[in-house]
Design an enzyme around this catalytic site. Structure first.
Site, PDB file in Angstrom:
ATOM      1  N   LYS A  74      -0.805  -3.944  -3.154  1.00 51.53           N
ATOM      2  CA  LYS A  74      -2.290  -3.679  -2.836  1.00 51.53           C
ATOM      3  C   LYS A  74      -2.499  -2.082  -3.460  1.00 51.53           C
ATOM      4  O   LYS A  74      -1.892  -1.229  -2.979  1.00 51.53           O
ATOM      5  CB  LYS A  74      -2.485  -3.461  -1.208  1.00 51.53           C
ATOM      6  CG  LYS A  74      -3.783  -2.775  -1.029  1.00 51.53           C
ATOM      7  CD  LYS A  74      -4.123  -2.820   0.654  1.00 51.53           C
ATOM      8  CE  LYS A  74      -5.058  -2.028   1.151  1.00 51.53           C
ATOM      9  NZ  LYS A  74      -5.258  -0.768   0.667  1.00 51.53           N
TER      10      LYS A  74
ATOM     11  N   SER B 244       0.742  -1.223  -0.169  1.00 52.23           N
ATOM     12  CA  SER B 244       0.133  -0.077  -0.124  1.00 52.23           C
ATOM     13  C   SER B 244       0.833   1.117  -0.022  1.00 52.23           C
ATOM     14  O   SER B 244       1.461   1.442  -0.899  1.00 52.23           O
ATOM     15  CB  SER B 244      -1.167  -0.052   1.209  1.00 52.23           C
ATOM     16  OG  SER B 244      -2.112   0.873   1.014  1.00 52.23           O
TER      17      SER B 244
ATOM     18  N   ASP C 144       9.919   4.918 -10.698  1.00 51.36           N
ATOM     19  CA  ASP C 144       9.492   5.626 -11.785  1.00 51.36           C
ATOM     20  C   ASP C 144      10.203   6.716 -12.354  1.00 51.36           C
ATOM     21  O   ASP C 144      10.628   7.297 -13.244  1.00 51.36           O
ATOM     22  CB  ASP C 144       8.045   6.036 -11.798  1.00 51.36           C
ATOM     23  CG  ASP C 144       7.108   4.762 -11.987  1.00 51.36           C
ATOM     24  OD1 ASP C 144       7.658   3.494 -12.188  1.00 51.36           O
ATOM     25  OD2 ASP C 144       5.963   4.983 -12.126  1.00 51.36           O
TER      26      ASP C 144
END
Length: 439
Positions: free
Chosen positions: A322, A297, A308
């Site tokens: 999640k 999460s 990224d």
């Protein structure tokens, strides 16, 4: 007041056929197409029949609560109803202190699955591991319980003992672990120096996390020296998540610009994008992030954003996966509803729901076996072992540097036996610092 929560917190019924008395059907409609109000009438009819005709007298409030729990549990593993006492516990937990075992769980195939034990809690000390399945509580099967009911049974007074029956991959038979409940005080961030590297361990995302992170980075930077520090390891292993705003703040702590995360709800108007603001607490130093199957999460938001943006190298094992956001909605009667209201996406637009974050470098955690005792006195030889070899003429400064280097290597070798993933991260940062100096 609504609060976005993205941590992982929290059956099947066994039927027995016996003598049965047939009664007229409650509702008969051929195609099963009913309006919402007709369905509510059906619910009211069933409720009244149970209330008045069930073999034992029933608690009407519990019937309603069970119906609510069933409705929310049918949506996904993370939506649930929070009775007043559970709602209060959750509010206390997000502040960083609560009572219990110190374990984050979800429900899978009718069993309670451990997302992660929380550091330095009774569950962690007892040996509970991420990925364990809890099949029974004090000998009573959890099959048939909702997640909220199972969590409630694991709660209790401080000092009381509970026995969990555990199913663990790699072990053929279930086994039991007894844990004494305690007051759980969560330190959201622990910071320490490992040689010339700052190791920042983030255990959860509660209201204290960013402030703890800021002070932790300042402490290790002062201890090592801003000019000497080679980089930072951000340890998110077994971190089950927490507050969305804290995940955004922690990501922003290492980014100067760009998107951190986007959330997309049912309606396009509910979509949000969160961007970084200038300012990097590490001053642009190299970062390695550690993740594993217990990283879920909010942890995955941080790891995904830094991955990224190529701001960090992600090392370890695939994360939990999640990719949804829960909103806490207070209700009348002092209770609340935890409802999944959005999916979140990393800056590149990928959803990690049920997929997880794949590390840049896969390093499975294991411990090295002790080497067998040497068969002879000289199994490893070097120039220094040769009789009559020339001595190296070192200055005192060079001797001190050599001593420090040997101590660093000895410490790293010991760490490899205790924590291979962290040792790999430290070696990686050392290599990155050497490349940076060459450039």
């Amino acid at each position: 007041m609504k609060q976005a929560f993205i941590g992982v917190i929290g059956g099947a019924a066994l039927g027995v056929f016996a003598a049965t008395q047939l009664t007229p059907p409650l509702v008969a409609q051929e195609n099963g197409a009913r309006s919402t109000y007709e369905q509510l009438d059906l619910f009211g009819d069933i409720f009244e029949r149970v209330r008045s005709q069930y073999v034992d007298q029933v608690d009407e409030a519990k019937l309603i609560e069970s119906a609510i729990n069933g409705m929310l549990a049918s949506l996904d593993p993370h939506s649930s109803y929070l009775p007043p006492e559970n709602f209060e516990d959750m509010r206390v937990q997000t502040k960083g202190e609560f009572g219990g075992l110190g374990i984050e769980v979800t429900m899978e195939n009718g069993l309670v699955k451990v997302v992660a034990p929380i550091d330095e809690t009774p569950a962690a000390k007892a040996g509970i591991e991420a990925g364990d399945f809890i099949s029974a509580l004090d000998g009573e099967p959890v099959l048939g319980l909702t997640l909220a009911e199972a969590v409630e049974r694991m709660r209790g007074r401080v000092g009381e003992e509970i026995t969990l029956t555990i199913l663990r991959e790699g072990r053929e038979e279930p086994f039991e672990i007894s844990i004494v409940r305690d007051t759980i005080k969560i330190r959201a961030v622990r910071a320490r120096a490992e040689g010339d590297v700052g190791v920042i361990r983030i255990t959860t995302f509660n209201e204290q996390t960013f402030d703890n992170l800021e002070s932790g980075i300042a402490e290790v930077t002062a201890e090592i020296g801003e000019d000497r520090i080679k980089g930072y390891v951000i340890d998110l292993r077994n971190n089950p998540g927490g507050l969305l705003n804290q995940a955004i703040s922690v990501s922003d702590a290492f980014l100067e610009t760009g998107e951190i995360v986007s959330t997309r709800g049912r309606n396009t108007d509910d979509s949000e994008r969160h961007n970084a603001e200038p300012g990097d607490l590490t001053g642009g130093k190299p970062i390695v992030v550690l993740i594993n199957g217990g990283s879920a999460s909010a942890s995955e938001i941080v790891a995904g954003a830094l991955q990224d943006h190529r701001r960090a190298i992600i090392v370890g094992e695939k994360s939990f996966g999640k990719g949804s956001v829960q909103t806490i909605m207070p209700l009348s009667g002092q209770g609340a509803m935890r409802l999944t209201t959005a999916r979140y996406y990393t800056p590149s637009g990928r959803s990690i729901q049920a997929l997880g974050i794949e590390p840049d470098i896969l390093v499975e955690q294991r411990k090295f076996e002790a080497e067998p005792e040497a068969a002879g006195p000289l199994t490893r030889r070097s120039e220094a072992d040769l009789r009559g070899s020339l001595e190296n003429q070192l200055t005192e400064e060079e001797q001190q540097l050599l001593k420090e280097e040997r101590e660093r290597h000895e410490a790293t070798a010991k760490l490899r036996e205790d924590d291979l993933q962290l040792a790999y991260a430290l070696d990686l940062l050392t290599g990155l610092s050497v490349i940076a100096q060459t450039k």
